[in-house]
Design a protein around this motif. Structure first.
Motif, PDB file in Angstrom:
ATOM      1  N   THR A 118      11.369  11.906  -8.840  1.00 43.78           N
ATOM      2  CA  THR A 118      10.344  12.975  -8.208  1.00 43.78           C
ATOM      3  C   THR A 118       9.277  11.184  -7.945  1.00 43.78           C
ATOM      4  OG1 THR A 118       9.305  12.946 -10.568  1.00 43.78           O
ATOM      5  CG2 THR A 118      10.000  14.914  -9.676  1.00 43.78           C
ATOM      6  N   SER A 119       9.871  10.023  -8.669  1.00 47.06           N
ATOM      7  CA  SER A 119       8.493   9.202  -8.084  1.00 47.06           C
ATOM      8  C   SER A 119       8.938   8.586  -7.565  1.00 47.06           C
ATOM      9  CB  SER A 119       8.641   8.127  -9.503  1.00 47.06           C
ATOM     10  OG  SER A 119       9.498   7.659  -9.697  1.00 47.06           O
ATOM     11  N   ALA A 120      10.078   8.701  -7.176  1.00 45.06           N
ATOM     12  CA  ALA A 120      10.934   7.672  -6.072  1.00 45.06           C
ATOM     13  C   ALA A 120      10.083   8.342  -4.739  1.00 45.06           C
ATOM     14  CB  ALA A 120      12.393   8.081  -6.122  1.00 45.06           C
ATOM     15  N   VAL A 121      10.182  10.110  -4.608  1.00 47.16           N
ATOM     16  CA  VAL A 121       9.994  11.239  -3.441  1.00 47.16           C
ATOM     17  C   VAL A 121       8.927  10.582  -3.326  1.00 47.16           C
ATOM     18  CG1 VAL A 121      10.172  13.785  -2.551  1.00 47.16           C
ATOM     19  CG2 VAL A 121      11.345  12.698  -3.742  1.00 47.16           C
ATOM     20  N   CYS A 122       7.784  10.153  -4.135  1.00 50.94           N
ATOM     21  CA  CYS A 122       6.266   9.882  -3.763  1.00 50.94           C
ATOM     22  C   CYS A 122       5.978   8.776  -3.470  1.00 50.94           C
ATOM     23  CB  CYS A 122       5.460  10.234  -5.940  1.00 50.94           C
ATOM     24  SG  CYS A 122       5.159  11.968  -6.373  1.00 50.94           S
ATOM     25  N   ALA A 123       6.855   7.661  -3.849  1.00 53.99           N
ATOM     26  CA  ALA A 123       7.387   6.547  -3.564  1.00 53.99           C
ATOM     27  C   ALA A 123       6.939   6.279  -2.182  1.00 53.99           C
ATOM     28  CB  ALA A 123       7.938   5.734  -4.419  1.00 53.99           C
ATOM     29  N   GLN A 124       8.434   6.908  -1.400  1.00 57.82           N
ATOM     30  CA  GLN A 124       8.508   7.237  -0.582  1.00 57.82           C
ATOM     31  C   GLN A 124       7.680   7.805   0.414  1.00 57.82           C
ATOM     32  OE1 GLN A 124      11.137   5.930   1.761  1.00 57.82           O
ATOM     33  NE2 GLN A 124      11.756   5.563  -0.514  1.00 57.82           N
ATOM     34  N   VAL A 125       6.323   8.245   0.510  1.00 52.91           N
ATOM     35  CA  VAL A 125       5.409   8.769   1.031  1.00 52.91           C
ATOM     36  C   VAL A 125       4.377   7.984   1.024  1.00 52.91           C
ATOM     37  CG1 VAL A 125       3.954  10.676   1.086  1.00 52.91           C
ATOM     38  CG2 VAL A 125       5.292  11.363   0.723  1.00 52.91           C
ATOM     39  N   LEU A 126       4.313   7.159   0.158  1.00 55.24           N
ATOM     40  CA  LEU A 126       2.986   6.617  -0.485  1.00 55.24           C
ATOM     41  C   LEU A 126       3.072   5.174   0.126  1.00 55.24           C
ATOM     42  CD1 LEU A 126       1.899   7.987  -4.314  1.00 55.24           C
ATOM     43  CD2 LEU A 126       0.404   8.261  -2.003  1.00 55.24           C
ATOM     44  N   ARG A 127       4.593   4.277   0.239  1.00 56.12           N
ATOM     45  CA  ARG A 127       4.849   2.826   0.725  1.00 56.12           C
ATOM     46  C   ARG A 127       3.860   3.247   2.419  1.00 56.12           C
ATOM     47  NH1 ARG A 127      10.127   3.319  -0.098  1.00 56.12           N
ATOM     48  NH2 ARG A 127       9.355   2.785  -2.606  1.00 56.12           N
ATOM     49  N   SER A 128       4.420   3.854   3.321  1.00 56.97           N
ATOM     50  CA  SER A 128       3.432   3.985   4.510  1.00 56.97           C
ATOM     51  C   SER A 128       2.280   4.660   5.319  1.00 56.97           C
ATOM     52  CB  SER A 128       4.755   3.574   5.387  1.00 56.97           C
ATOM     53  OG  SER A 128       5.157   4.590   4.916  1.00 56.97           O
ATOM     54  N   HIS A 129       2.507   5.326   4.381  1.00 55.96           N
ATOM     55  CA  HIS A 129       0.558   5.937   4.535  1.00 55.96           C
ATOM     56  C   HIS A 129       0.026   6.340   3.602  1.00 55.96           C
ATOM     57  CE1 HIS A 129       4.491   7.386   7.743  1.00 55.96           C
ATOM     58  NE2 HIS A 129       3.553   7.485   7.953  1.00 55.96           N
ATOM     59  N   ARG A 130      -1.662   6.296   3.651  1.00 56.69           N
ATOM     60  CA  ARG A 130      -2.118   7.246   2.779  1.00 56.69           C
ATOM     61  C   ARG A 130      -2.621   8.697   3.221  1.00 56.69           C
ATOM     62  NH1 ARG A 130      -6.440   4.892   0.545  1.00 56.69           N
ATOM     63  NH2 ARG A 130      -6.579   3.006   0.743  1.00 56.69           N
ATOM     64  N   ILE A 131      -2.465   9.112   1.644  1.00 58.42           N
ATOM     65  CA  ILE A 131      -3.086  10.785   2.072  1.00 58.42           C
ATOM     66  C   ILE A 131      -4.717  10.436   2.322  1.00 58.42           C
ATOM     67  CG2 ILE A 131      -2.244  12.838   0.784  1.00 58.42           C
ATOM     68  CD1 ILE A 131      -0.536  11.504  -0.463  1.00 58.42           C
ATOM     69  N   THR A 132      -5.199  11.479   3.568  1.00 60.26           N
ATOM     70  CA  THR A 132      -6.229  11.211   3.682  1.00 60.26           C
ATOM     71  C   THR A 132      -6.866  12.457   2.971  1.00 60.26           C
ATOM     72  OG1 THR A 132      -6.123  11.715   6.067  1.00 60.26           O
ATOM     73  CG2 THR A 132      -6.640   9.266   5.414  1.00 60.26           C
ATOM     74  N   GLY A 133      -6.675  13.266   2.819  1.00 62.25           N
ATOM     75  CA  GLY A 133      -7.257  14.441   2.500  1.00 62.25           C
ATOM     76  C   GLY A 133      -6.614  15.991   1.935  1.00 62.25           C
ATOM     77  N   GLY A 134      -6.739  16.593   1.828  1.00 64.18           N
ATOM     78  CA  GLY A 134      -5.402  17.949   0.685  1.00 64.18           C
ATOM     79  C   GLY A 134      -6.716  19.179   0.354  1.00 64.18           C
ATOM     80  N   ARG A 135      -5.307  20.128   0.702  1.00 64.20           N
ATOM     81  CA  ARG A 135      -5.720  20.832   0.417  1.00 64.20           C
ATOM     82  C   ARG A 135      -5.150  22.412  -0.531  1.00 64.20           C
ATOM     83  NH1 ARG A 135      -5.753  25.811   5.479  1.00 64.20           N
ATOM     84  NH2 ARG A 135      -3.466  25.831   4.320  1.00 64.20           N
ATOM     85  N   PRO A 136      -5.070  22.779  -1.548  1.00 65.88           N
ATOM     86  CA  PRO A 136      -6.209  23.082  -2.015  1.00 65.88           C
ATOM     87  C   PRO A 136      -7.633  22.017  -2.638  1.00 65.88           C
ATOM     88  CG  PRO A 136      -4.559  24.257  -3.685  1.00 65.88           C
ATOM     89  CD  PRO A 136      -4.151  23.142  -2.757  1.00 65.88           C
ATOM     90  N   ALA A 137      -8.258  21.313  -2.576  1.00 70.13           N
ATOM     91  CA  ALA A 137      -8.841  20.107  -2.469  1.00 70.13           C
ATOM     92  C   ALA A 137      -8.982  20.395  -3.922  1.00 70.13           C
ATOM     93  CB  ALA A 137     -11.100  20.131  -1.954  1.00 70.13           C
ATOM     94  N   VAL A 138      -9.345  19.001  -4.474  1.00 73.80           N
ATOM     95  CA  VAL A 138      -9.236  18.786  -6.193  1.00 73.80           C
ATOM     96  C   VAL A 138     -10.908  17.874  -6.183  1.00 73.80           C
ATOM     97  CG1 VAL A 138      -6.749  19.630  -6.852  1.00 73.80           C
ATOM     98  CG2 VAL A 138      -7.708  17.217  -5.674  1.00 73.80           C
ATOM     99  N   ASP A 139     -11.758  18.153  -7.218  1.00 71.47           N
ATOM    100  CA  ASP A 139     -12.230  17.062  -7.339  1.00 71.47           C
ATOM    101  C   ASP A 139     -12.447  16.220  -9.289  1.00 71.47           C
ATOM    102  OD1 ASP A 139     -14.975  15.827  -8.386  1.00 71.47           O
ATOM    103  OD2 ASP A 139     -16.401  17.835  -7.332  1.00 71.47           O
ATOM    104  N   PRO A 140     -12.429  15.183  -8.212  1.00 70.07           N
ATOM    105  CA  PRO A 140     -11.971  13.863  -9.433  1.00 70.07           C
ATOM    106  C   PRO A 140     -13.418  14.017 -10.347  1.00 70.07           C
ATOM    107  CG  PRO A 140     -12.579  12.431  -7.398  1.00 70.07           C
ATOM    108  CD  PRO A 140     -12.928  13.940  -7.239  1.00 70.07           C
ATOM    109  N   HIS A 141     -13.929  14.307 -10.350  1.00 73.73           N
ATOM    110  CA  HIS A 141     -15.235  14.701 -11.783  1.00 73.73           C
ATOM    111  C   HIS A 141     -15.192  15.740 -12.400  1.00 73.73           C
ATOM    112  CE1 HIS A 141     -15.698  10.185  -9.738  1.00 73.73           C
ATOM    113  NE2 HIS A 141     -15.974  10.881  -8.989  1.00 73.73           N
ATOM    114  N   ARG A 142     -14.383  16.579 -12.226  1.00 72.94           N
ATOM    115  CA  ARG A 142     -14.978  18.091 -12.642  1.00 72.94           C
ATOM    116  C   ARG A 142     -13.402  18.804 -13.447  1.00 72.94           C
ATOM    117  NH1 ARG A 142     -18.819  20.797 -10.903  1.00 72.94           N
ATOM    118  NH2 ARG A 142     -18.323  22.704 -11.999  1.00 72.94           N
ATOM    119  N   PRO A 143     -13.363  19.284 -14.206  1.00 70.04           N
ATOM    120  CA  PRO A 143     -12.195  20.030 -14.556  1.00 70.04           C
ATOM    121  C   PRO A 143     -11.078  20.407 -14.077  1.00 70.04           C
ATOM    122  CG  PRO A 143     -14.436  20.600 -16.339  1.00 70.04           C
ATOM    123  CD  PRO A 143     -14.814  19.556 -14.963  1.00 70.04           C
TER     124      PRO A 143
END
Length: 478
Positions: A432-457
């Motif tokens: 699982t970490s290797a799959v995530c690494a393949q996505v993140l190595r050359s790309h930034r995730i600029t947005g996602g849905r459903p949205a999550v708020d890092p400052h709220r539960p």
């Protein structure tokens, strides 16, 4: 690899911004004070309390799917905040009975529900021969999916089958002997994930399905959609826990076809494939090494939601995403930051939210003796998010898993503890970490849905099937 069982964040290696400066870390929030241990010894749920427990906790688990998630149901639960209902019920039970074990009637009979950390620690410390994995509810769900699997076994036979799992999955080793071959599989199968500006859940699901078949059975199985369909049929039927009696004979026929196909692949599978590793060591008669393959295929397949949720959480936590990106581009041995992100994702959204065992001998809990045959439940999905006992329990804090001995903290159990710990935990984290690494190595995730708020539960349930991630190619100096 599901089976089942830190502290606080000291993030290091962040490429942009320091997670230790984040006001939402446990250090900033302050560690909560756990409720004082109760002197109560035993609780018994009344009719109203039992009805609430069944309606808000037990029944929703069944409807969601006990073997394989029904994603339409998960979507509905996310919209309705079903987790909030369940958590409120469990908090009320804990408060009413002072944290003592509570006897309650579930859908299939009476069970003992554990709330106190000391009782949960005992749950993990009890020998598997005493507190066995093959509880009735599990057997109902898994008997048609993996009837000779280790989870459906007990006694000496379970030990023999567990040994097959340990040897094939290299349990206890942080680096699997076939790590290089598996990483090559991940690299090849993950390339399509970044081929479009939007990554959706179905793409992740297809990717993990192909990885599953190649890692377990070898490259020849990669395109076998027919086998995948048979296994999906068995898992969907397993969700009914044997209630559809008229389907039993047809399911046995599907299982036989799937097993025959698995044996054909295993016969000439490469040495690094898990099926070949299962056959590489002599096993006592009746062990059925290839019978374990059904669970391995299931376990890697259900890792798709884990990967999706981890990437979605990183989309909403830019500092953590930068730290994970740094891990990926530097190819840090074992990808420790990414593995921590996966562990934190599974803590927040466990594959198995309830741990159920059955006693094979008389046991004692809080000074009260319970006979053999007692079902014991730990609602671990509730406990490991409980901010009364876990600092920042409902926030995404991967750094807690980088603390010394965090993996032994029984307040949280993404892969279990003790004799019931998942033997494939390290392999699951590797893939699982290797799959995530393949996505993140050359790309930034600029947005996602459903949205999550890092400052709220964080919400108790994420609509995984609706996941959409916007990708942008990185132009970093790396």
């Amino acid at each position: 690899m599901t089976g089942t069982e830190s502290r606080v964040d000291t993030a290091t290696g962040s490429a942009s911004g320091s997670p230790t400066d984040d006001p939402t870390t446990p250090a900033a929030l302050g560690a909560p004070t756990a409720p004082a241990p109760s002197t109560a010894r035993q609780g018994r749920a009344g009719i109203v309390e039992t009805a609430r427990f069944v309606a808000t906790h037990t029944l929703p688990v069944f409807v969601r799917g006990v073997v394989s998630p029904r994603f339409k149901v998960v979507s509905a639960y996310a919209a309705l905040d079903q987790y909030g209902w369940s958590a409120a019920t469990l908090r009320a039970m804990r408060a009413r009975h002072g944290g003592a074990p509570v006897t309650v009637r579930g859908l299939s009979g009476r069970m003992l529900v554990l709330f106190d950390p000391a009782d949960i620690r005992q749950f993990f410390e009890e020998p598997v021969r005493t507190l066995a994995m093959d509880a009735e509810d599990k057997l109902k769900g898994l008997n048609g999916v993996e009837p000779t699997g280790v989870i459906c076994s007990h006694g000496d036979l379970r030990e023999d089958r567990r040994k097959v799992n340990d040897e094939a999955l290299a349990w206890g080793s942080p680096v699997h002997p076939a790590c290089a071959q598996y990483q090559t599989v991940v690299e090849e199968e993950s390339r399509p994930l970044t081929g479009h500006p939007v990554l959706d859940f179905e793409a992740v699901r297809r990717c993990l399905g192909r990885i599953s078949r190649r890692v377990v059975l070898g490259d020849r199985a990669a395109d076998d959609g027919e086998l995948a369909g048979w296994l999906r049929t068995l898992r969907d039927e397993g969700n009914w826990m044997g209630l559809r009696k008229s389907r039993a004979e047809a399911n046995r026929a599907v299982y036989a076809k799937a097993s025959e196909r698995i044996a054909a692949y295993a016969a000439d599978a490469p040495a690094h494939a898990l099926a070949a590793r299962a056959l590489a060591h002599p096993a006592p008669q009746g062990t059925d090494p290839l019978g374990q393959v059904h669970h391995w295929l299931l376990a890697i397949d259900v890792a798709a939601p884990v990967v999706a949720r981890t990437l979605l959480l990183l989309a909403g936590h830019p500092a953590e995403q930068d730290a994970a990106h740094a891990d990926a581009v530097t190819a840090s041995p074992g990808l420790p930051r990414l593995r921590a992100c996966v562990q934190e994702s599974v803590r927040l959204y466990p594959i198995v939210p309830d741990l159920v065992r059955v006693t094979r001998a008389e046991t004692e809990w809080r000074g009260v003796r319970y006979p053999a045959g007692t079902s014991v439940l730990v609602p671990i999905g509730f406990h490991q998010r409980d901010s009364a006992r876990v600092p920042a329990g409902d926030l995404f804090v991967p750094g807690r898993w980088l603390e010394p001995d965090a993996d032994r903290d029984t307040r949280m159990a993404p892969f279990g503890h003790g004799g019931g710990r998942c033997p494939g935990d390290q392999l699951a984290l590797l893939l699982t970490s290797a799959v995530c690494a393949q996505v993140l190595r050359s790309h930034r995730i600029t947005g996602g849905r459903p949205a999550v708020d890092p400052h709220r539960p964080l919400p108790g349930t994420l609509d995984t099937a609706a996941m959409r991630l916007r990708l942008a190619h990185r132009r970093d100096p790396e």
